[in-house]
Design an enzyme around this catalytic site. Sequence first.
Site, mmCIF file in Angstrom:
data_model
loop_
_atom_site.group_PDB
_atom_site.id
_atom_site.type_symbol
_atom_site.label_atom_id
_atom_site.label_comp_id
_atom_site.label_asym_id
_atom_site.label_seq_id
_atom_site.Cartn_x
_atom_site.Cartn_y
_atom_site.Cartn_z
ATOM 1 N N ASP A 153 75.384 -3.304 30.050
ATOM 2 C CA ASP A 153 75.035 -2.167 29.468
ATOM 3 C C ASP A 153 76.419 -1.009 30.067
ATOM 4 O O ASP A 153 76.242 -0.635 31.072
ATOM 5 C CB ASP A 153 73.752 -1.420 29.941
ATOM 6 N N ASP A 355 78.848 3.391 23.156
ATOM 7 C CA ASP A 355 77.687 2.628 23.790
ATOM 8 C C ASP A 355 77.793 1.277 23.366
ATOM 9 O O ASP A 355 77.203 1.086 22.380
ATOM 10 C CB ASP A 355 76.522 3.559 23.592
#
Length: 477
Positions: A153, A355
């Site tokens: 992430d 992201d």
Amino acid sequence: MEGSFFCMFRRALLFLSLHVLMICFMHQGYAYGVEGKIASRSVSVSSLLPSPSCSPSTAKASGRKSTLEVIHRHGPCSQLVQDLSSLNHTKILLQDESRVKWIQSRSSNSSNSLEASAVARLPVESGITIGTANYLVTVGLGTPKKDLTLIFDTGSPLTWIQCKPCVVSCYNQSDPIFNPLKSSSYANVSCASTACSQLTSALGRSQCLESTCLYDIQYGDNSSSIGFFATEKLTISPKEVIDNFTFGCGENNQGLFGKAAGLIGLSDNNISILEQTAAKFGKYFSYCLPSSTSLIGHLTFGNDSGAPSSVSFTPLSTVRQSSQFYGISIVGISVEGNPLSIPSTVFSNGGAIIDSGTVITRLPPTAYSALRTAVGKAMANYTTAPAVSLFDTCYDFSNETIVLIPSITFSFAKGVDIDLHPSGIFYAEKASQVCLAFAANGADSDLVIYGNTQQKTFEVVYDVAGRKLGFSPNGCF
């Protein structure tokens, strides 16, 4: 007779000219506009749909010494998946919406600020996004090495795993839970250490048990991990081993992490793997997310000789109140080579980030409306389908074999134009419901998020030391 011959000759010449023109404007399934810009792509419907079987790696980074395979945690290549038929796209998109609301709650001018804070019921100052990203890598930890499958992430700072003896609770994971007592290279971090101070700075808090540093990371969906802050030997590849890597050894873990053993944090932060390996890799990493959940991509640390040579770089920017995210500057969108009429301030009002953990790109309503209208015109000959979940522009391709998909180009600062792969344009659960893979924010002032669907097949290069973000096409397929 002679006039008839010349008439036939002119018709033949005209036919030949048109044929050559068609060849020039149609090449390898692409239709080109008058200025040479890609207008549309001819795509098989089957290529848009998820496959039930895992295919061999299509990544181009297999020869690099610091590369990890990337797989989708809900796809057939994942050992975490027990039953592909249980894949719930609605649930994935609902979790994605929760992630977006929490990210946008960090921005004071976001229309999601109050709503997200109420839903999450966690203090905004914790600054941590939810941990339900969709892509996995496998790393080695400890001595002897134990392989662990982790979510990666770019919006999270801390790397953590579940650890025995799970004093409070551990969720079910696919790999055996790591036992620090069986590793000769494990050590707890002292409360007096610089590393513990950096943990406090990154997470907003830390605690001590006698002289031992403890971490407590809370995510926006009420997922959490609590345990010892420690050091261990991290193995990225047989040739790349990181000694004294600081991470969280969690003995109280719960939430929406599937069956992954934990999470690897790639944000630009003192406790992230990026900072800890800066001397070795220069705060430089890249990844490629494949076009389908049945294919394999890669995550690579460093800029070695196997890195792509044709990379277009745009500056990384700072996003206020969202410092753990990588900021970007979107300046426009084109459909079929034609720039959409979107005021230049629309994308700069709330700022924008890229992201890896957000699935669907969130656009300002003004920009999304223009995009939806242009795509609707280009797809006017296809049967529409009902709206579903986040999506309001869907098509029924169940009676189609080949479809013509309009090109969509994102323009970033410094003249970087990215032509999206078809898998980054439509989100398909089934042939009868294939939807435009974008969603609108609540207001033009909300933070724009460039999601992982639109990043598919590109090698996305993070040169954090150089403060720039790059895109290289066809990094994987």
